[in-house]
Design a protein around this motif. Structure first.
Motif, PDB file in Angstrom:
ATOM      1  N   SER A 412       0.716  -1.207  -0.227  1.00  0.00           N
ATOM      2  CA  SER A 412      -0.018   0.036  -0.079  1.00  0.00           C
ATOM      3  C   SER A 412       0.790   1.242   0.058  1.00  0.00           C
ATOM      4  N   ARG A 413       0.501   2.402  -0.553  1.00  0.00           N
ATOM      5  CA  ARG A 413       1.143   3.450  -0.696  1.00  0.00           C
ATOM      6  C   ARG A 413       0.979   4.346   0.468  1.00  0.00           C
ATOM      7  N   GLY A 414       0.098   3.914   1.308  1.00  0.00           N
ATOM      8  CA  GLY A 414      -0.244   4.963   2.411  1.00  0.00           C
ATOM      9  C   GLY A 414      -1.526   5.418   2.454  1.00  0.00           C
ATOM     10  N   GLY A 415      -2.123   6.265   3.510  1.00  0.00           N
ATOM     11  CA  GLY A 415      -3.207   6.620   3.541  1.00  0.00           C
ATOM     12  C   GLY A 415      -3.438   7.723   4.673  1.00  0.00           C
ATOM     13  N   ALA A 416      -4.663   8.052   4.794  1.00  0.00           N
ATOM     14  CA  ALA A 416      -4.762   8.861   5.995  1.00  0.00           C
ATOM     15  C   ALA A 416      -6.090   8.451   6.751  1.00  0.00           C
ATOM     16  N   LEU A 417      -6.013   8.830   8.205  1.00  0.00           N
ATOM     17  CA  LEU A 417      -7.123   8.335   9.195  1.00  0.00           C
ATOM     18  C   LEU A 417      -7.484   9.596  10.050  1.00  0.00           C
ATOM     19  N   LYS A 418      -8.787   9.785   9.740  1.00  0.00           N
ATOM     20  CA  LYS A 418      -9.438  10.901  10.389  1.00  0.00           C
ATOM     21  C   LYS A 418     -10.534  10.475  11.637  1.00  0.00           C
ATOM     22  N   VAL A 419      -9.894  11.182  12.648  1.00  0.00           N
ATOM     23  CA  VAL A 419     -10.578  10.594  14.052  1.00  0.00           C
ATOM     24  C   VAL A 419     -10.969  11.927  14.773  1.00  0.00           C
ATOM     25  N   PRO A 420     -12.177  12.087  15.260  1.00  0.00           N
ATOM     26  CA  PRO A 420     -12.611  13.276  15.985  1.00  0.00           C
ATOM     27  C   PRO A 420     -11.846  13.350  17.141  1.00  0.00           C
ATOM     28  N   GLY A 421     -11.538  14.931  17.355  1.00  0.00           N
ATOM     29  CA  GLY A 421     -10.811  15.162  18.420  1.00  0.00           C
ATOM     30  C   GLY A 421      -9.332  15.475  18.017  1.00  0.00           C
ATOM     31  N   PHE A 422      -8.999  15.180  16.736  1.00  0.00           N
ATOM     32  CA  PHE A 422      -7.561  15.284  16.519  1.00  0.00           C
ATOM     33  C   PHE A 422      -7.665  16.534  15.430  1.00  0.00           C
ATOM     34  N   ALA A 423      -6.758  17.303  15.627  1.00  0.00           N
ATOM     35  CA  ALA A 423      -6.787  18.653  14.773  1.00  0.00           C
ATOM     36  C   ALA A 423      -6.779  18.384  13.060  1.00  0.00           C
ATOM     37  N   GLY A 424      -5.908  17.339  12.982  1.00  0.00           N
ATOM     38  CA  GLY A 424      -5.979  17.008  11.243  1.00  0.00           C
ATOM     39  C   GLY A 424      -5.763  15.502  11.108  1.00  0.00           C
ATOM     40  N   PRO A 425      -5.685  15.004  10.081  1.00  0.00           N
ATOM     41  CA  PRO A 425      -5.564  13.506   9.973  1.00  0.00           C
ATOM     42  C   PRO A 425      -4.287  12.861  10.380  1.00  0.00           C
ATOM     43  N   GLY A 451      -0.183  14.174  12.023  1.00  0.00           N
ATOM     44  CA  GLY A 451      -0.641  14.404  10.801  1.00  0.00           C
ATOM     45  C   GLY A 451       0.486  14.905   9.780  1.00  0.00           C
ATOM     46  N   LYS A 452       1.743  14.958  10.143  1.00  0.00           N
ATOM     47  CA  LYS A 452       2.787  15.623   9.140  1.00  0.00           C
ATOM     48  C   LYS A 452       3.466  14.162   8.587  1.00  0.00           C
ATOM     49  N   SER A 453       3.681  14.596   7.270  1.00  0.00           N
ATOM     50  CA  SER A 453       4.040  13.516   6.387  1.00  0.00           C
ATOM     51  C   SER A 453       5.512  13.122   6.629  1.00  0.00           C
ATOM     52  N   ARG A 454       6.138  13.933   7.560  1.00  0.00           N
ATOM     53  CA  ARG A 454       7.475  13.444   7.561  1.00  0.00           C
ATOM     54  C   ARG A 454       7.652  11.989   8.346  1.00  0.00           C
ATOM     55  N   GLY A 455       8.701  11.401   8.284  1.00  0.00           N
ATOM     56  CA  GLY A 455       8.932  10.128   8.912  1.00  0.00           C
ATOM     57  C   GLY A 455       7.882   9.126   8.587  1.00  0.00           C
TER      58      GLY A 455
END
Length: 888
Positions: A412-425, A451-455
């Motif tokens: 998988s190339r990666g993705g994003a998870l959105k959770v209530p209470g977090f400022a960003g994905p 939510g930062k893509s680094r690392g």
């Protein structure tokens, strides 16, 4: 007029003939000869021995044969149980056959029939020997010489109608647990040797209550005896099936899955021919079946969760061939599809003495959103706002029986998870994994909480380090099939441990019940599996720095400057380097240990603690806990620690889960005016009981030792035994009276009480004790002189020795007799002191020689001092002792 009369007479004659015929037939059918004739034709129709309880023949409205209690015998090759039974049989008779001299049945109707289908050891079914053969074989086409043979005793049925029937199955002598009930429909011979099926039935399984097993519809046509029902083409439609009943039918158990299931299947067999040649296009080879199956499941969810619009659905399609003789099943086309996911491949199955299977997944594409829908359908309390975007691709091959992995690769190339209470994905890094018959591995996947893509690039497991993480976590997996071992690694380093708790809670995994934890944390954990699946042990450590723990039941948070939890072989150890709580600084550890032999722990782990506290003040405890007479404090405190809910869990049940033993050291313990130093206590907490086997402390220049036993079920009870040694009276509170007393005191006190709350504890308090005094000095009042003169005299009272006993009862202390000795003088103190600070004491003094003669003489000029009243306003009175006669 004559014409009308003529037709009327003719009609009456016909009616009379019909009535006479019906009566005559009814009479004849009960004769042995006619009955045997009819039964013989019924046997000819069925091709099996038949027993009939009652027979009757009707003429109107059509010619028919009625039979009650019909039982059709079985072919001995398949057993000796009946083949078919029916409560009622109706068979129409053909006039054309009768006119040609043949006794032929038309439509045969069975009411509430029961059919047993048997498969023998050679793999043949008893039904194959019942249906008539198809024409066209060599015997049928051969030239006949001489006169024709009589009609063979074969089935001449044209149509069979079934109403509310039942079909059971047997494999040799073993009866299958499932059957079909409510069978209705027809089996009709549309051409010689060809039968058309139109049946409906409800599946059934013994010992299981089904609520919505659906209706199975069977349509198609098949051949008769000589070709083993081939060629045939059958379609099956099964709908309105609950998944719960589907699993009950297949496995006899309810797996807690709810939803709907629909099945559509078709099967087609080729003609049986010993000349094995090519078949026409689209026809399967001789003796082989081609099949197509489509199964659909929808509204799938766990039994105790409400149905949702986004509950998952899935469909599977298979197309292939089945060769019963070879015992092989091949699915050339296999596909499974979800709303956003699918995979395609092939499958093959070989039955027999050495069964085997192969499953190939040539291409797979899975959306994480579908995985989340499946997770949400089977796990409660998943937050509504949780969404995920990630796509996985891969391929795999499995084979053997049971199936084992041969090769697999996915990514998988990666993705994003959105959770209530977090400022960003939350960013999910790329994923790569795969394996072969030896092992399966998923390289570590980095999850960035900020939510930062680094690392979020893959990290080799050999180079992984917790120090490389920053508000992120690494997760990896490995399974070794040869050694049956595996591991799951979880590493993290976060500035806010509450983010991890919030993430777990969003997925319905609430870790903190009644407590909140904040601060920085790092972890290096590994779950190692050995043996059966899902059986493993954790190893590793979680560290906390600058953390605060707020627990329900405590008014202030516990502060952990340096603390950690370590797992070793699955056992936990809590290490406290520096912590603050209850007004004191703490250090030490709490470790999970093995269970001692003969110890009942109610299935809970056994803990051993070794804690050290600095200065511990009861006043601080009061501020932390609240009012001391709070009956539910223990329940509120223990509930969060053991994952319960305080309002719904009894204190006894929570305390029952505690199995601990260890030592507690306190440098200084202050309880109001009582100050204990170097307190050491050893005890256990188990099975609703607290036992302090040994405790020791320094107090007032001496030592205090105590043993404590507390039981909390069904009502709290306490038993305390205290031993005092060389207590300096000058150091006893209150401090303003310290200069007036001196000397040493020793003794033993035994107290018992019960209940909850200060008032109930004092009301139930009982006990007794003994005290020994040495070199006692009381400055400011000469007791002996005051008793002798009958009025208070200033000075100093001295006693070299003293001893006495007292009891506690009814919220007060009763001094049974405290004897103080000073050379030739002896002072005796008796009376009571109540918990309400009310005093009533008598003090009597006499010389040692006079004391020996006191029973026979008047005690000289000595007086008896009476002290009474409240402690802050005592009244002293003097009484002359009464004259005592020798006989008194």
């Amino acid at each position: 007029m004559k014409k009308i009369r003529k037709w009327r007479n003719l009609a009456l004659a016909v009616v009379a003939v019909v009535i006479a015929g019906q009566v005559g037939v009814s009479v004849l059918v009960h004769t042995r000869r006619v009955r045997g004739y009819l039964v013989a034709h019924v046997e000819r129709a069925f091709g099996r021995p038949v027993e009939v309880t009652q027979l009757n023949v009707g003429i109107l409205p059509r010619l028919r044969l009625d039979a009650e209690g019909v039982s059709v015998g079985e072919d001995p090759a398949f057993g000796y149980e009946y083949f078919l039974r029916a409560e009622h049989l109706t068979a129409s008779l053909r006039w054309t056959g009768l006119l040609r001299g043949h006794f032929e049945f038309g439509t045969l109707s069975l009411s509430r029939p029961s059919l047993i289908l048997v498969r023998n050891a050679q793999g043949r079914w008893n039904l194959e020997q019942w249906l008539p053969p198809a024409p066209g074989n060599a015997a049928a086409t051969a030239r006949v010489y001489g006169p024709p043979s009589p009609i063979a005793l074969v089935n001449r049925l044209k149509k069979i109608q079934i109403d509310d029937g039942r079909v059971d199955f047997k494999n040799v002598a073993d009866k299958a647990p499932f059957a079909f009930t409510g069978v209705s429909g027809s089996v009709e011979q549309v051409s010689p040797g060809r039968w058309e099926l139109r049946l409906e039935a409800q599946p059934w399984r013994s010992g299981v209550e089904l609520q919505s097993a659906g209706t199975m519809q069977v349509r198609g046509d098949l051949a008769g005896t000589s070709t083993r029902l081939q060629p045939a083409e059958i379609s099956v439609h099964w709908d309105r099936v609950s998944l719960a009943d589907l699993f009950r039918l297949l496995r006899g158990e309810d797996y807690g899955v709810r939803g709907e299931f629909t099945l559509d299947a078709t099967a087609k067999s080729g003609p049986v021919s010993r000349s094995a040649g090519r078949t026409s296009a689209g026809e399967p080879p001789a003796g082989e079946w081609s099949f197509s199956v489509q199964a659909r499941g929808s509204r799938i969810h766990r039994w105790d969760l409400a149905e949702r619009p986004d509950n998952p659905r899935v469909s599977a399609q298979l197309q292939g061939t089945w060769n019963p003789a070879a015992g092989t099943v091949r699915a050339e086309e296999l596909s499974v599809e979800g709303p956003k996911s699918n995979f395609r491949g092939t499958a093959s199955l070989l039955s027999g003495a050495t069964p085997g299977m192969e499953l190939r997944v040539d291409s797979a594409g899975i959306q994480a959103a579908d995985l989340l829908a499946w997770y949400r359908a089977f796990h409660p309390n998943v937050a509504e706002g949780v969404t995920v975007e990630q796509y996985f691709t891969g391929a795999a091959r499995l084979q053997g029986w049971p199936l084992h992995l041969v090769e697999a690769a996915f990514s998988s190339r990666g993705g994003a998870l959105k959770v209530p209470g977090f400022a960003g994905p939350i960013r999910i890094g790329p994923l790569e994994g795969g394996g072969d018959s030896r092992k399966l591995a998923i390289e570590q996947v980095r999850i960035a909480l900020d939510g930062k893509s680094r690392g979020v690039t893959p990290v080799s497991s050999k180079k992984r380090s917790v120090t490389d993480l920053r508000n992120a976590a690494d997760i990896g997996f490995m399974q070794n099939f040869e050694t049956r071992t595996g591991s799951l690694s979880v590493d993290w380093r976060v500035e806010k441990i509450e983010d991890l708790l919030k993430l777990a809670a969003a997925f319905g995994r609430q870790l903190n019940f009644g407590w909140e934890l904040t601060g920085a944390s790092s972890a290096a954990l590994q779950w190692e599996r050995k043996g059966p699946p899902l059986h493993g042990l954790w190893n590793g450590r979680i560290d906390f720095t600058g953390a605060e723990l707020q627990v329900a039941g405590l008014n202030q948070p516990l502060e952990f400057e340096d603390a950690g939890i370590e797992w070793k072989g699955g056992k936990r150890t809590v290490q406290i380097g520096a912590a603050t709580g209850f007004g004191a600084s703490w250090s030490g550890g709490i470790s999970e240990t093995g269970i001692a032999a003969g110890t009942e722990t109610n299935g809970q782990p056994n803990w051993k603690f070794q804690l050290h506290a600095g200065h511990l003040n009861a006043a601080e405890l009061d501020r932390w806990i609240g009012p001391r007479a709070r009956p539910n404090w223990l329940r509120r405190l223990l509930a969060p620690l053991f994952g319960g809910s305080a309002p719904n869990s009894a204190a006894s049940e929570l305390l029952r889960r505690v199995n601990a033993e260890g030592t507690l050291n306190v440098d200084e313990l202050t309880v109001e005016k009582l100050k204990l130093k170097n307190v050491q206590a050893e005890g256990t907490v188990r099975d609703l009981k607290v036992d302090v086997s040994h405790s020791e402390a320094q107090w007032a220049g001496g030592k205090v030792r105590a043993k404590i036993h507390a039981a909390f079920s069904p009502r709290p009870k306490y038993d305390v035994t205290t031993e005092l040694e060389a207590i300096d009276l000058a150091e006893l509170p209150p401090a303003e009276d310290a200069e007036r007393f001196s000397g040493a005191a020793s003794g033993i006190v035994h107290l018992t009480t019960g209940g909850v709350g200060r008032e109930e504890l004092l009301q139930m308090l009982t006990g007794k004790g003994e005290v020994r005094l040495k070199n006692v000095e009381f400055r400011g009042w000469d007791v002996n002189a005051s008793v002798a003169d009958g009025e208070a005299r200033t000075g100093t009272s001295r006693w070299t020795l003293g001893e006495g006993a007292f009891t506690l009862r009814d919220r007060g202390i009763t001094i049974d007799g405290l004897k103080l000795e000073s050379g030739t003088e002896e002072t005796i103190v008796k009376g009571t002191v109540s918990f309400a600070r009310e005093v009533h004491l008598t003090i009597e003094s006499a010389s040692a020689g006079r004391a020996e003669k006191r029973a026979a003489a008047v005690s000289g000029a000595a007086h008896v001092l009476t002290i009474s009243g409240p402690l802050d306003g005592l009244k002293v009175s003097v009484e002359k002792p009464a004259v005592r006669q020798p006989a008194d």
